[in-house]
Design an enzyme around this catalytic site. Structure first.
Site, PDB file in Angstrom:
ATOM      1  N   HIS A  46       0.863  -1.179   0.000  1.00  0.00           N
ATOM      2  CA  HIS A  46       0.000   0.000   0.000  1.00  0.00           C
ATOM      3  C   HIS A  46       0.905   1.235   0.000  1.00  0.00           C
ATOM      4  CE1 HIS A  46      -3.830  -2.000   1.852  1.00  0.00           C
ATOM      5  NE2 HIS A  46      -3.300  -2.712   0.870  1.00  0.00           N
ATOM      6  N   GLU A  48       0.986   3.826   1.874  1.00  0.00           N
ATOM      7  CA  GLU A  48       1.476   4.186   3.203  1.00  0.00           C
ATOM      8  C   GLU A  48       2.653   3.310   3.632  1.00  0.00           C
ATOM      9  OE1 GLU A  48      -1.629   3.452   2.229  1.00  0.00           O
ATOM     10  OE2 GLU A  48      -3.110   4.203   3.644  1.00  0.00           O
ATOM     11  N   CYS A  76      -6.100   1.878   5.837  1.00  0.00           N
ATOM     12  CA  CYS A  76      -6.772   0.646   6.258  1.00  0.00           C
ATOM     13  C   CYS A  76      -6.223   0.213   7.621  1.00  0.00           C
ATOM     14  CB  CYS A  76      -6.541  -0.450   5.220  1.00  0.00           C
ATOM     15  SG  CYS A  76      -4.833  -1.054   5.170  1.00  0.00           S
ATOM     16  N   CYS A  79      -2.368  -0.485   7.607  1.00  0.00           N
ATOM     17  CA  CYS A  79      -1.567   0.733   7.540  1.00  0.00           C
ATOM     18  C   CYS A  79      -1.696   1.572   8.806  1.00  0.00           C
ATOM     19  CB  CYS A  79      -1.953   1.537   6.310  1.00  0.00           C
ATOM     20  SG  CYS A  79      -1.528   0.697   4.760  1.00  0.00           S
TER      21      CYS A  79
END
Length: 142
Positions: A46, A48, A76, A79
């Site tokens: 992701h 992040e 999410c 993260c």
């Protein structure tokens, strides 16, 4: 946040969900990431997570005290947990993720009073632009 939006557009061009993230410490960019789980074949790729990894390498420490992370979409659960583990100072995000958001929408992981670290949260920065980018991406895919 504008740099995070540029990274989100790069992710979109690569066929990924358009999310971008930028880590900043003392006014300097120390990490960048764009969504890449499809290209990397990695469910943790992701935006992040990639920005945090790059920031940790640049700072020489996994604890990112004094770092602000700018993200186009609310993180999410994975993260958000990583933000706490990294001891991030502040998270600035653009659009809420009503389905999977774990900072405000579904959970409050990053600033939970039951954890040992709380991240300062700022939401809605360039929110309309971040939301429009995501909505257009999903509209085209349907």
């Amino acid at each position: 946040m504008r740099l995070a939006l540029e990274l989100a557009r790069e992710a979109e061009e690569a066929g990924e969900v358009p999310v971008g993230a930028v880590a900043v410490r003392a006014g300097a960019v120390v990490g960048r990431g764009r969504n890449s789980p499809l290209l990397a074949g990695d469910p943790t790729a992701h935006a992040e997570m990639l920005a945090l990894r790059e920031a940790a390498a640049a700072c020489g420490n996994y604890r990112l005290e004094g770092v602000t992370l700018y993200v186009t979409l609310e993180p999410c659960a994975m993260c958000a947990g990583a933000l706490v583990q990294a001891r991030l100072k502040r998270l600035v995000f653009g659009a809420r993720d009503l389905r999977f958001g774990a900072v405000r929408s579904k959970f409050r992981i990053a600033d939970s009073d039951v954890l040992n670290h709380r991240v300062e949260i700022v939401e809605g920065v360039l929110g309309a632009e971040c939301t429009a980018l995501l909505q257009e991406f999903f509209r085209r895919r349907r």
